[in-house]
Design a protein around this motif. Structure first.
Motif, PDB file in Angstrom:
ATOM      1  N   ALA B  50       0.819  -1.212   0.000  1.00  0.00           N
ATOM      2  CA  ALA B  50       0.000   0.000   0.000  1.00  0.00           C
ATOM      3  C   ALA B  50       0.853   1.263   0.000  1.00  0.00           C
ATOM      4  N   THR B  51       2.112   1.183   0.477  1.00  0.00           N
ATOM      5  CA  THR B  51       2.891   2.417   0.640  1.00  0.00           C
ATOM      6  C   THR B  51       4.069   2.522  -0.323  1.00  0.00           C
ATOM      7  N   ASP B  52       4.648   1.399  -0.680  1.00  0.00           N
ATOM      8  CA  ASP B  52       5.789   1.441  -1.591  1.00  0.00           C
ATOM      9  C   ASP B  52       5.343   1.958  -2.953  1.00  0.00           C
ATOM     10  N   PRO B  53       5.980   3.018  -3.472  1.00  0.00           N
ATOM     11  CA  PRO B  53       5.537   3.608  -4.741  1.00  0.00           C
ATOM     12  C   PRO B  53       5.501   2.589  -5.886  1.00  0.00           C
ATOM     13  N   TYR B  55       4.714  -0.638  -5.851  1.00  0.00           N
ATOM     14  CA  TYR B  55       3.459  -1.407  -5.825  1.00  0.00           C
ATOM     15  C   TYR B  55       2.248  -0.504  -5.981  1.00  0.00           C
ATOM     16  N   GLN B  56       2.346   0.656  -5.317  1.00  0.00           N
ATOM     17  CA  GLN B  56       1.246   1.636  -5.430  1.00  0.00           C
ATOM     18  C   GLN B  56       0.920   1.916  -6.888  1.00  0.00           C
ATOM     19  N   GLN B  57       2.001   2.122  -7.638  1.00  0.00           N
ATOM     20  CA  GLN B  57       1.804   2.479  -9.037  1.00  0.00           C
ATOM     21  C   GLN B  57       1.149   1.329  -9.804  1.00  0.00           C
ATOM     22  N   VAL B 220       0.829  -8.864 -20.532  1.00  0.00           N
ATOM     23  CA  VAL B 220       2.206  -9.315 -20.757  1.00  0.00           C
ATOM     24  C   VAL B 220       2.578  -9.207 -22.232  1.00  0.00           C
ATOM     25  N   LEU B 221       1.681  -9.657 -23.100  1.00  0.00           N
ATOM     26  CA  LEU B 221       2.035  -9.743 -24.515  1.00  0.00           C
ATOM     27  C   LEU B 221       1.920  -8.408 -25.237  1.00  0.00           C
ATOM     28  N   LEU B 222       0.909  -7.622 -24.923  1.00  0.00           N
ATOM     29  CA  LEU B 222       0.728  -6.353 -25.636  1.00  0.00           C
ATOM     30  C   LEU B 222       1.399  -5.192 -24.913  1.00  0.00           C
ATOM     31  N   GLY B 223       1.604  -5.347 -23.596  1.00  0.00           N
ATOM     32  CA  GLY B 223       2.217  -4.262 -22.829  1.00  0.00           C
ATOM     33  C   GLY B 223       3.724  -4.398 -22.756  1.00  0.00           C
ATOM     34  N   GLY B 224       4.200  -5.598 -22.983  1.00  0.00           N
ATOM     35  CA  GLY B 224       5.646  -5.801 -22.926  1.00  0.00           C
ATOM     36  C   GLY B 224       6.139  -5.979 -21.509  1.00  0.00           C
ATOM     37  N   PRO B 225       7.427  -6.268 -21.375  1.00  0.00           N
ATOM     38  CA  PRO B 225       7.989  -6.640 -20.072  1.00  0.00           C
ATOM     39  C   PRO B 225       7.921  -5.508 -19.045  1.00  0.00           C
ATOM     40  N   ARG B 226       7.908  -4.265 -19.519  1.00  0.00           N
ATOM     41  CA  ARG B 226       7.961  -3.159 -18.542  1.00  0.00           C
ATOM     42  C   ARG B 226       6.578  -2.707 -18.106  1.00  0.00           C
ATOM     43  N   PHE B 227       5.570  -3.197 -18.797  1.00  0.00           N
ATOM     44  CA  PHE B 227       4.207  -2.795 -18.452  1.00  0.00           C
ATOM     45  C   PHE B 227       3.720  -3.624 -17.279  1.00  0.00           C
ATOM     46  N   LYS B 228       3.236  -2.975 -16.214  1.00  0.00           N
ATOM     47  CA  LYS B 228       2.903  -3.725 -15.018  1.00  0.00           C
ATOM     48  C   LYS B 228       1.431  -3.593 -14.629  1.00  0.00           C
ATOM     49  N   MET B 229       0.790  -4.769 -14.482  1.00  0.00           N
ATOM     50  CA  MET B 229      -0.535  -4.803 -13.857  1.00  0.00           C
ATOM     51  C   MET B 229      -0.462  -5.816 -12.731  1.00  0.00           C
ATOM     52  N   MET B 230      -1.541  -5.941 -11.982  1.00  0.00           N
ATOM     53  CA  MET B 230      -1.512  -6.771 -10.775  1.00  0.00           C
ATOM     54  C   MET B 230      -1.172  -8.232 -11.061  1.00  0.00           C
ATOM     55  N   ALA B 248       2.040 -13.683  -2.247  1.00  0.00           N
ATOM     56  CA  ALA B 248       0.796 -14.097  -1.606  1.00  0.00           C
ATOM     57  C   ALA B 248      -0.035 -12.886  -1.194  1.00  0.00           C
ATOM     58  N   ALA B 249       0.664 -11.869  -0.674  1.00  0.00           N
ATOM     59  CA  ALA B 249      -0.062 -10.672  -0.236  1.00  0.00           C
ATOM     60  C   ALA B 249      -0.724  -9.978  -1.423  1.00  0.00           C
ATOM     61  N   LEU B 250       0.030  -9.830  -2.518  1.00  0.00           N
ATOM     62  CA  LEU B 250      -0.553  -9.184  -3.703  1.00  0.00           C
ATOM     63  C   LEU B 250      -1.728 -10.002  -4.241  1.00  0.00           C
ATOM     64  N   ALA B 251      -1.525 -11.323  -4.298  1.00  0.00           N
ATOM     65  CA  ALA B 251      -2.600 -12.183  -4.783  1.00  0.00           C
ATOM     66  C   ALA B 251      -3.825 -12.053  -3.891  1.00  0.00           C
TER      67      ALA B 251
END
Ligand SMILES: Nc1ncnc2c1ncn2[C@@H]1O[C@H](COP(=O)(O)OP(=O)(O)O)[C@@H](O)[C@H]1O
Ligand SMILES: [Mg+2]
Lengths: 354, 276, 274
Positions: B50-53, B55-57, B220-230, B248-251
């Motif tokens: 929740a606080t680390d930028p 993960y927040q992002q 993963v495929l359309l966003g590429g390696p640098r694109f991040k979602m949950m 586990a926490a993120l999941a």
């Protein structure tokens, strides 16, 4: 209010016929009912008048204005749907006000008219209810108010009573008719219930298979049907097929001779004898011209129905239930009776007029 | 009779509920780069998420994309759903099956299709170049735009099928009645169809939002390696970082959001319109 | 579209039709694109094609990861369906026809796997399998058994949903009539109830198989060297490039799904099942 004219109005669905070349005019303030069996094209006609369905050919006129190409929302017809089609997410008052809102009236103007319309149908106290909180009869009256409040040019009713129970139906029938006459509404109504049509309409249009069979007043249709179909559809009727034997008799295919007056038949191709059951008098004993034996007697309250066998044919007569002591009261099945009627009453008609 | 449900229930218990409890327990452990997992009972991983930028992002981007995609899907799906819901011809079942078909083909295949379309000399670029709309090939691959289009393609059938089922249940006579009272097509839509489609809009939006939140292959495929979602982030924690507690926490957070929406949706609205 | 009339299209109607066209274009574009690409002659995906060819299908067959992926996916989907559908059907029967408390809750419980995101369920199973491997001292992750177990989590809820729906739509009177005519409970089940459930079961089998076959999210963490499902194999390949060989593999999956839908539709009207 306007006069409604339909000219050669035709609707085909692919190759099948919905309505075929319908000519009709409804005068100002007149109530005309379309009557016919299910699938004969009544609803299709009404929907073309309302503008929901484009005709294949023909024209729809309000007064002298051709509205055939006018979209539904510009026609200003007031329609009461068979299902009522009340907006379930709006209160009774909002349902009634919808058409006014579409016409750009502000809230204050709307309120006056809504109140007036709800009062007309005696629902002022239920203005804030949602449709599902109203009984069937109340919903029907909201639908009525909603259609009337916009001062429609033409008033359209699609089987307006078919979702009400029998007792309510008789009541609402009179109520709608009174309202229609008081407001002078030019009305086209659709029904498959002959009693409804006969009691409410100034004129009837009997339809079958998309075509008009006969147009006339209830009396004309009842007493002078043009064919066996109309005779049967407008009311209960004995219909026997055969040919006229001479100027004063009709010979059924079974060989029975029935008294009639051929002058009462306007058509040469008549091959059916039509006679309404209540026009037949039943006399106990073998005294008259037409003799037979009682097959069944059915008590129906104020009236009693006698099924009488005449050789291979049967005729049904309906008479006021006799008081105890009258000769007819003692009648039993298998008793001999004779039947009598005024010669001028039976109609000699074609089976079909196609 | 009741015994018949036991085997299925035991399977779900052992393979879903058990692992979920295990996962929650592990999410309270701690990670050490040398020992990997250290037994603990602390909410640190959740606090960090929740606080680390970083993960927040990821969380905010996921929520943003899910929200945007849901909205666009709703707008795009409504006309098609209306068309399908009101269709009376014998083609209807064919259109339903055609809508369902891409859904069953799978997300990897469909993402591959978009990759072929969006490539530097793929159909989109060559067509636009030929038409003279652009003078140099667009970089579509590995952009947020590509991911959004890919996600919309995945969730559109769900929205169309959910909405059309509700629209089908709105009596046609209501539209005719509104027109009869003077409402033009647009007004019939705003005053009658849209309000009465409310339950379908809500159910479809919730379903689609949840699906968007959980996007993996498309991201993963359309966003590429640098694109991040949950979902990719969860996967990375296990595969790249070997960080079970954080994964586990993120999941678990993803599960919580999904469940919250799903339960809310099923409590508030009939579930029968869910298609998958 | 609303009140389409004899006159010309209004702007609103035009906009509505455009949106419908765009929606279906977006839905179909990627699938159509893949199928087309698989027949292009050149190596790099580009337009216009320099010619048509079937060589990429031969090429795909020569790549062991795809062939093995296809076999693994097929095996797993078949086994998961064979286990999940009977279990789900039994549960559905008990839920609809049984007379015990908490049936509604049980049904929600059995549908729960659909509501849990694949990545989440997959992560949970991954940790569960790894810890269980330590305890039992045998492989679970990256085995067919491990994958099949995971995929029954797809088959069971789909079966429960579809079979419950098919049973609920049916009248109990037919069963009562059969019993009244002297059929034993087993005969009633075999002659009346089972045929009535047939459409639900057929649809459930199809959905279970397809959902398992195309599944990526749940399986990603549970595969390993030698035991890779087709979608995971495709994903791994796609992280480096998109080429006609992959398009050929994807087209095989598209054809398989299409074929299954067509076959199923002969037994049950799919448009009425969903
Ligand atoms: N949308 C339609 N498509 C095809 N045929 C129709 C359609 N609407 C009505 N019909 C056919 O037109 C005929 C007249 O129908 P309708 O006007 O509804 O009859 P009624 O209201 O008198 O019962 C019927 O045979 C009916 O099947
Ligand atoms: Mg009708």
């Amino acid at each position: 209010m306007a006069q409604l004219t339909l000219e050669k109005l035709t609707k085909r669905f692919g190759t099948s016929i919905g309505v075929e070349s319908l000519d009709l005019s409804v005068n100002e303030g007149e109530l005309v009912a379309l009557l016919g069996p299910s699938g004969c094209g009544k609803t299709t006609t009404l929907r073309m008048v309302a503008g929901f369905l484009p005709p294949t050919s023909g024209r729809v006129l309000f007064d002298r204005e051709d509205v055939t190409q006018l979209p539904a929302y510009k026609r200003a017809t007031g329609m009461v749907f068979q299902s009522y089609a009340l907006f379930p997410h709006m209160s009774a008052a909002d349902n009634v006000g919808f058409g006014l809102e579409m016409r750009g009236l502000n809230a204050a103007q709307r309120k006056t008219k809504i109140d007036e319309a709800l009062k007309l149908v005696r629902l002022s106290h239920l203005a804030d209810r949602l449709p599902r909180q109203l009984s069937g009869g109340q919903q029907q009256r909201v639908a009525l108010a909603r259609a009337l409040v916009i001062n429609p040019r033409i008033f359209l009713l699609d089987e307006p009573l078919s979702n009400l129970d029998a007792k309510l139906r008789a009541e609402v029938r009179l109520e709608i008719r009174a309202l229609q006459q008081r407001l002078g509404l030019t009305t086209l109504m659709v029904t498959h219930d002959r009693e409804e049509a006969l009691t409410m309409a100034d004129r009837l249009v009997v339809m079958d298979g998309g075509r008009v069979r006969q147009i006339g007043t209830p009396q004309q249709l009842y007493d002078s049907p043009v064919d066996a179909f109309v005779a049967d559809f407008v009311g209960r009727c004995n219909i026997l097929s055969g040919r006229r034997a001479n100027e004063r008799e009709f010979r059924t295919t079974g060989g029975l001779l029935l008294p009639t007056d051929v002058a009462s038949s306007e058509r040469d191709d008549a091959d059916a004898f039509a006679l309404r059951p209540e026009r037949i008098t039943v006399v106990a004993g073998e005294t008259g011209e037409v003799r037979g034996r009682v097959q069944a007697i059915t008590y129906m309250g104020a009236q009693t129905e006698y099924v009488v066998a005449l050789g291979d044919e049967t005729l049904v007569a309906v008479r006021p239930t006799p008081d105890a002591g009258e000769p007819l009261a003692a009648l039993k099945p298998h008793d001999a009776v004779s039947l009598q009627w005024d010669r001028k009453v039976p109609r000699l008609v074609p089976q079909t007029s196609k | 009779m009741a015994l018949l449900v036991v085997p299925a229930c035991l399977l779900v218990l052992a393979l879903l509920i058990g692992p979920m409890i295990l996962m929650f327990r592990i999410s309270l452990n701690q990670f050490s780069p040398t020992q990997l997992m250290v037994q603990a009972l602390s909410p640190d991983n959740y606090i960090k998420a929740a606080t680390d930028p970083y993960y927040q992002q990821i969380i905010l981007a996921t929520l943003g994309i899910a929200l945007l995609c849901t909205l666009l899907t709703l707008i795009l799906a409504f006309p098609a759903a209306y068309w399908l819901g009101r269709m009376e011809s014998r083609w209807k079942s064919l259109v339903v099956i055609a809508t369902l078909f891409p859904l069953l083909v799978g997300n990897v295949v469909r993402s591959a299709g978009w990759m072929a379309l969006f490539a530097r000399d793929g159909l989109v670029n060559t067509s636009l170049l030929k038409l003279g709309v652009i003078s140099a090939p667009l970089e579509i691959m590995y952009t947020t735009k590509a991911v959004i289009i890919g996600i919309i393609a995945v969730v559109l059938p769900y929205m169309i099928l959910t909405l059309s089922a509700v629209i089908e249940s709105i009596p046609r006579d209501l539209e005719y009645a509104a027109a009869n009272l003077g409402a033009s097509g647009a007004r019939v839509f705003w005053r009658v169809i849209l309000p009465l489609s409310g339950p379908g809009v809500a159910a479809g939006s919730i379903l689609v939002f949840v699906l968007c939140m959980n996007t993996y292959a498309t991201a993963v495929l359309l966003g590429g390696p640098r694109f991040k979602m949950m979902a990719p982030a969860v996967y990375d924690q296990f595969v790249r970082g070997n960080n079970w507690p954080m994964g586990a926490a993120l999941a678990f957070m993803l599960l919580a959001v999904t469940m919250a929406f799903t339960v809310f949706g099923s409590v508030a609205f009939a579930r029968k319109y869910r298609t998958g | 579209m609303l009140f389409r009339f004899t006159g010309q299209l209004s702007f609103g109607q035009f906009a509505v039709r455009t949106l419908i066209a765009v929606a279906y274009a977006i839905i179909f574009a990627p699938v159509v694109m893949i199928v087309m690409t698989s027949f292009f002659a050149q190596e790099i995906v580009s337009f216009p094609p320099s010619g048509l060819s079937l060589k990429w299908y031969a090429n795909a067959l020569s790549k062991p990861e795809f062939l093995r992926g296809l076999v693994t996916s097929f095996q797993v989907a078949l086994l998961a369906t064979a286990i999940g559908v009977p279990l789900g059907t039994a549960a559905a029967l008990a839920i609809v026809r049984g007379e015990f408390r908490g049936r509604q809750a049980l049904s929600s419980f059995l549908l729960a796997p659909l509501a849990v995101p694949g990545v989440v369920a997959g992560s949970g199973l991954y940790m569960f399998y790894v810890l269980a491997e330590d305890l039992l001292d045998r492989d679970i992750k990256a085995t067919t058994e491990g994958l099949v177990a995971a995929h029954t989590l797809l088959a069971i809820p789909w079966t429960v949903r579809l079979v419950v729906a098919s049973l609920q739509g049916l009248d109990r009177a037919a069963e009562e009539a059969a019993a009244n005519l002297g059929a034993s409970p087993f005969t009633v089940f075999r002659r009346i109830t089972l045929p009535m459930m047939r459409s639900g079961i057929v649809a459930a089998a199809m959905f279970s198989f397809i959902q398992s076959f195309e599944n990526l999210d749940l399986s990603m963490l549970l595969v390993g060297p030698g035991r890779i499902t087709l979608p995971v194999a495709m994903l791994n390949y796609l992280e480096f490039r998109i080429d006609p060989t992959l398009a050929a593999v994807a087209t095989v999956q598209i054809a398989l799904v299409g074929l299954l839908m067509v076959i199923t539709d002969r037994f049950v009207k799919l448009s009425r099942v969903v």
